[in-house]
Design a protein around this motif. Structure first.
Motif, PDB file in Angstrom:
ATOM      1  N   GLY A 128       0.787  -1.235  -0.128  1.00 51.23           N
ATOM      2  CA  GLY A 128      -0.185   0.018  -0.069  1.00 51.23           C
ATOM      3  C   GLY A 128       0.816   1.154   0.148  1.00 51.23           C
ATOM      4  N   GLY A 129       2.191   1.263   0.370  1.00 47.43           N
ATOM      5  CA  GLY A 129       2.968   2.316   0.165  1.00 47.43           C
ATOM      6  C   GLY A 129       3.665   2.648  -0.761  1.00 47.43           C
ATOM      7  N   THR A 130       3.649   1.918  -1.830  1.00 45.98           N
ATOM      8  CA  THR A 130       4.379   1.908  -2.831  1.00 45.98           C
ATOM      9  C   THR A 130       3.851   2.601  -4.168  1.00 45.98           C
ATOM     10  N   GLY A 131       4.630   3.364  -4.844  1.00 46.75           N
ATOM     11  CA  GLY A 131       4.244   3.942  -6.140  1.00 46.75           C
ATOM     12  C   GLY A 131       3.294   3.178  -7.073  1.00 46.75           C
ATOM     13  N   PHE A 132       3.815   1.704  -7.081  1.00 49.70           N
ATOM     14  CA  PHE A 132       3.422   0.576  -7.826  1.00 49.70           C
ATOM     15  C   PHE A 132       1.629   0.697  -7.631  1.00 49.70           C
ATOM     16  N   PHE A 133       1.459   0.402  -6.309  1.00 48.34           N
ATOM     17  CA  PHE A 133       0.131   0.248  -6.014  1.00 48.34           C
ATOM     18  C   PHE A 133      -0.647   1.420  -6.174  1.00 48.34           C
ATOM     19  N   GLN A 134       0.048   2.627  -5.873  1.00 51.49           N
ATOM     20  CA  GLN A 134      -0.798   3.787  -6.202  1.00 51.49           C
ATOM     21  C   GLN A 134      -1.476   3.988  -7.680  1.00 51.49           C
ATOM     22  N   LYS A 135      -0.308   3.720  -8.488  1.00 51.02           N
ATOM     23  CA  LYS A 135      -0.679   3.698  -9.926  1.00 51.02           C
ATOM     24  C   LYS A 135      -1.813   2.580 -10.320  1.00 51.02           C
ATOM     25  N   LYS A 136      -1.734   1.345  -9.684  1.00 52.71           N
ATOM     26  CA  LYS A 136      -2.512   0.371 -10.094  1.00 52.71           C
ATOM     27  C   LYS A 136      -3.999   0.690  -9.562  1.00 52.71           C
ATOM     28  N   MET A 137      -3.860   1.353  -8.264  1.00 53.46           N
ATOM     29  CA  MET A 137      -5.126   1.763  -7.682  1.00 53.46           C
ATOM     30  C   MET A 137      -5.753   2.696  -8.547  1.00 53.46           C
ATOM     31  N   MET A 138      -5.159   3.726  -9.108  1.00 58.84           N
ATOM     32  CA  MET A 138      -5.590   4.619  -9.921  1.00 58.84           C
ATOM     33  C   MET A 138      -6.388   4.281 -11.185  1.00 58.84           C
ATOM     34  N   GLN A 139      -5.584   3.268 -11.739  1.00 59.25           N
ATOM     35  CA  GLN A 139      -6.063   2.803 -12.796  1.00 59.25           C
ATOM     36  C   GLN A 139      -7.531   1.749 -12.640  1.00 59.25           C
ATOM     37  N   GLN A 140      -7.630   1.167 -11.522  1.00 62.62           N
ATOM     38  CA  GLN A 140      -8.854   0.182 -11.206  1.00 62.62           C
ATOM     39  C   GLN A 140      -9.627   1.378 -10.830  1.00 62.62           C
ATOM     40  N   THR A 141      -9.441   2.405 -10.214  1.00 59.74           N
ATOM     41  CA  THR A 141     -10.917   3.396 -10.033  1.00 59.74           C
ATOM     42  C   THR A 141     -11.216   4.075 -11.019  1.00 59.74           C
ATOM     43  N   ASN A 142     -10.111   4.379 -11.983  1.00 58.77           N
ATOM     44  CA  ASN A 142     -10.795   5.216 -13.168  1.00 58.77           C
ATOM     45  C   ASN A 142     -11.304   4.350 -14.173  1.00 58.77           C
ATOM     46  N   GLN A 143     -10.947   2.936 -14.127  1.00 62.35           N
ATOM     47  CA  GLN A 143     -11.862   2.172 -14.800  1.00 62.35           C
ATOM     48  C   GLN A 143     -13.051   1.808 -14.285  1.00 62.35           C
ATOM     49  N   MET A 144     -13.414   1.829 -13.152  1.00 56.19           N
ATOM     50  CA  MET A 144     -14.608   1.686 -12.634  1.00 56.19           C
ATOM     51  C   MET A 144     -15.423   2.909 -12.809  1.00 56.19           C
ATOM     52  N   LEU A 145     -14.749   4.173 -12.900  1.00 60.83           N
ATOM     53  CA  LEU A 145     -15.442   5.435 -13.179  1.00 60.83           C
ATOM     54  C   LEU A 145     -15.940   5.418 -14.559  1.00 60.83           C
ATOM     55  N   ASP A 146     -15.066   4.793 -15.438  1.00 62.43           N
ATOM     56  CA  ASP A 146     -15.519   4.834 -16.840  1.00 62.43           C
ATOM     57  C   ASP A 146     -16.537   3.966 -17.066  1.00 62.43           C
ATOM     58  N   LYS A 147     -16.713   2.813 -16.275  1.00 65.56           N
ATOM     59  CA  LYS A 147     -17.763   1.639 -16.629  1.00 65.56           C
ATOM     60  C   LYS A 147     -19.036   2.578 -15.928  1.00 65.56           C
ATOM     61  N   PHE A 148     -18.888   3.199 -14.701  1.00 61.94           N
ATOM     62  CA  PHE A 148     -20.209   3.781 -14.359  1.00 61.94           C
ATOM     63  C   PHE A 148     -20.828   4.847 -15.346  1.00 61.94           C
TER      64      PHE A 148
END
Length: 151
Positions: A128-148
Protein backbone atom coordinates in the motif's frame (compact mmCIF):
# COMPACT_ATOMS: atom_id res chain seq x y z
CA UNK A 1 -18.08 29.72 1.61
CA UNK A 2 -18.03 27.78 4.87
CA UNK A 3 -21.72 27.02 4.26
CA UNK A 4 -20.84 25.68 0.78
CA UNK A 5 -18.37 23.17 2.27
CA UNK A 6 -20.93 22.18 4.92
CA UNK A 7 -23.55 21.64 2.19
CA UNK A 8 -21.09 19.47 0.25
CA UNK A 9 -20.39 17.21 3.26
CA UNK A 10 -24.03 17.11 4.33
CA UNK A 11 -24.74 15.78 0.84
CA UNK A 12 -22.02 13.17 1.29
CA UNK A 13 -23.34 12.21 4.72
CA UNK A 14 -26.82 11.75 3.21
CA UNK A 15 -25.41 10.05 0.06
CA UNK A 16 -27.03 12.84 -1.96
CA UNK A 17 -24.68 13.18 -4.94
CA UNK A 18 -26.86 15.84 -6.58
CA UNK A 19 -26.47 18.10 -3.56
CA UNK A 20 -22.72 17.49 -3.59
CA UNK A 21 -22.14 18.19 -7.28
CA UNK A 22 -24.28 21.34 -7.13
CA UNK A 23 -21.44 22.76 -5.00
CA UNK A 24 -18.92 22.14 -7.79
CA UNK A 25 -18.07 24.61 -10.55
CA UNK A 26 -18.49 23.16 -14.07
CA UNK A 27 -14.68 23.28 -14.47
CA UNK A 28 -13.90 21.71 -11.08
CA UNK A 29 -10.63 19.83 -10.59
CA UNK A 30 -10.67 17.08 -7.94
CA UNK A 31 -7.59 15.17 -6.82
CA UNK A 32 -6.88 12.44 -4.28
CA UNK A 33 -4.52 9.46 -3.84
CA UNK A 34 -7.08 6.91 -5.04
CA UNK A 35 -8.42 8.51 -8.25
CA UNK A 36 -5.67 10.95 -9.12
CA UNK A 37 -6.83 14.08 -10.94
CA UNK A 38 -10.40 14.27 -12.23
CA UNK A 39 -11.87 17.26 -14.04
CA UNK A 40 -15.39 18.56 -14.62
CA UNK A 41 -18.04 15.90 -15.10
CA UNK A 42 -15.61 13.08 -14.25
CA UNK A 43 -15.17 14.55 -10.76
CA UNK A 44 -18.94 14.91 -10.37
CA UNK A 45 -19.55 11.37 -11.61
CA UNK A 46 -17.01 9.99 -9.14
CA UNK A 47 -19.20 11.25 -6.27
CA UNK A 48 -22.33 9.89 -7.98
CA UNK A 49 -20.65 6.48 -8.27
CA UNK A 50 -19.40 6.49 -4.69
CA UNK A 51 -22.78 7.53 -3.28
CA UNK A 52 -24.59 4.89 -5.34
CA UNK A 53 -22.21 2.08 -4.32
CA UNK A 54 -21.69 2.98 -0.64
CA UNK A 55 -22.05 0.11 1.84
CA UNK A 56 -22.38 0.59 5.61
CA UNK A 57 -21.40 4.21 5.02
CA UNK A 58 -21.04 6.89 7.65
CA UNK A 59 -19.27 10.25 7.41
CA UNK A 60 -18.45 13.01 9.86
CA UNK A 61 -16.87 16.35 9.03
CA UNK A 62 -15.28 19.02 11.19
CA UNK A 63 -12.76 21.88 11.25
CA UNK A 64 -14.50 23.61 8.33
CA UNK A 65 -12.79 26.91 7.54
CA UNK A 66 -13.20 29.20 4.57
CA UNK A 67 -12.80 32.69 3.17
CA UNK A 68 -13.83 33.97 -0.28
CA UNK A 69 -10.92 32.28 -2.09
CA UNK A 70 -10.20 29.03 -0.26
CA UNK A 71 -11.22 26.67 2.48
CA UNK A 72 -10.46 23.43 4.25
CA UNK A 73 -12.13 20.67 6.23
CA UNK A 74 -11.37 17.42 7.97
CA UNK A 75 -13.63 14.48 7.31
CA UNK A 76 -13.74 10.84 8.27
CA UNK A 77 -15.54 8.03 6.49
CA UNK A 78 -16.45 4.57 7.71
CA UNK A 79 -17.60 1.99 5.17
CA UNK A 80 -17.23 -1.56 3.93
CA UNK A 81 -14.74 -1.89 1.07
CA UNK A 82 -16.75 -3.76 -1.56
CA UNK A 83 -13.90 -5.76 -3.10
CA UNK A 84 -12.87 -7.43 0.17
CA UNK A 85 -15.79 -6.85 2.55
CA UNK A 86 -13.33 -5.33 5.02
CA UNK A 87 -14.25 -2.32 7.19
CA UNK A 88 -12.43 0.95 6.49
CA UNK A 89 -12.07 4.11 8.56
CA UNK A 90 -10.44 6.77 6.40
CA UNK A 91 -9.29 10.15 7.74
CA UNK A 92 -9.12 12.86 5.10
CA UNK A 93 -8.00 16.48 5.03
CA UNK A 94 -9.54 18.52 2.23
CA UNK A 95 -8.44 21.78 0.60
CA UNK A 96 -10.78 23.88 -1.53
CA UNK A 97 -10.54 26.82 -3.90
CA UNK A 98 -13.62 28.77 -4.96
CA UNK A 99 -14.78 30.55 -8.11
CA UNK A 100 -18.14 32.25 -8.67
CA UNK A 101 -19.52 30.90 -5.39
CA UNK A 102 -18.68 27.27 -6.17
CA UNK A 103 -15.82 24.83 -5.58
CA UNK A 104 -13.36 25.04 -8.49
CA UNK A 105 -10.61 22.91 -6.91
CA UNK A 106 -10.94 20.14 -4.32
CA UNK A 107 -7.94 18.17 -3.10
CA UNK A 108 -8.27 15.33 -0.58
CA UNK A 109 -5.21 14.13 1.31
CA UNK A 110 -5.11 10.82 3.16
CA UNK A 111 -2.63 8.08 4.00
CA UNK A 112 -3.05 5.58 1.17
CA UNK A 113 -0.90 2.98 2.93
CA UNK A 114 -3.11 3.13 6.03
CA UNK A 115 -6.21 2.90 3.83
CA UNK A 116 -4.81 -0.06 1.86
CA UNK A 117 -3.91 -1.91 5.05
CA UNK A 118 -7.52 -1.68 6.22
CA UNK A 119 -9.17 -2.31 2.86
CA UNK A 120 -6.93 -5.15 1.67
CA UNK A 121 -5.36 -6.64 4.77
CA UNK A 122 -1.82 -8.00 4.57
CA UNK A 123 -1.50 -7.28 0.83
CA UNK A 124 -2.34 -3.64 1.46
CA UNK A 125 0.03 -3.55 4.41
CA UNK A 126 2.80 -4.93 2.24
CA UNK A 127 2.23 -2.94 -0.97
CA UNK A 128 0.00 0.00 0.00
CA UNK A 129 2.87 2.43 0.46
CA UNK A 130 4.42 1.87 -2.96
CA UNK A 131 4.14 3.93 -6.13
CA UNK A 132 3.25 0.73 -7.96
CA UNK A 133 0.23 0.24 -5.71
CA UNK A 134 -0.95 3.83 -6.15
CA UNK A 135 -0.63 3.64 -9.95
CA UNK A 136 -2.55 0.33 -10.03
CA UNK A 137 -5.19 1.75 -7.70
CA UNK A 138 -5.72 4.81 -9.91
CA UNK A 139 -6.05 2.56 -12.99
CA UNK A 140 -8.69 0.44 -11.27
CA UNK A 141 -10.69 3.33 -9.80
CA UNK A 142 -10.70 5.15 -13.14
CA UNK A 143 -11.79 1.97 -14.97
CA UNK A 144 -14.68 1.66 -12.50
CA UNK A 145 -15.54 5.30 -13.14
CA UNK A 146 -15.42 4.79 -16.92
CA UNK A 147 -17.80 1.83 -16.57
CA UNK A 148 -20.15 3.85 -14.33
CA UNK A 149 -20.23 6.76 -16.81
CA UNK A 150 -20.88 4.41 -19.76
CA UNK A 151 -24.00 2.92 -18.10
Amino acid sequence: MKKLIETFYTGLRDLDADKMVSCYHKDVVFEDPAFGKLEGDRAKNMWRMLCQNAKNFKVEFSEVEANDQSGSAHWEAWYTFSKTGRPVHNRIDAQFEFKNGQIIKHTDHFNLHRWASQAMGWKGQLLGGTGFFQKKMMQQTNQMLDKFIAN
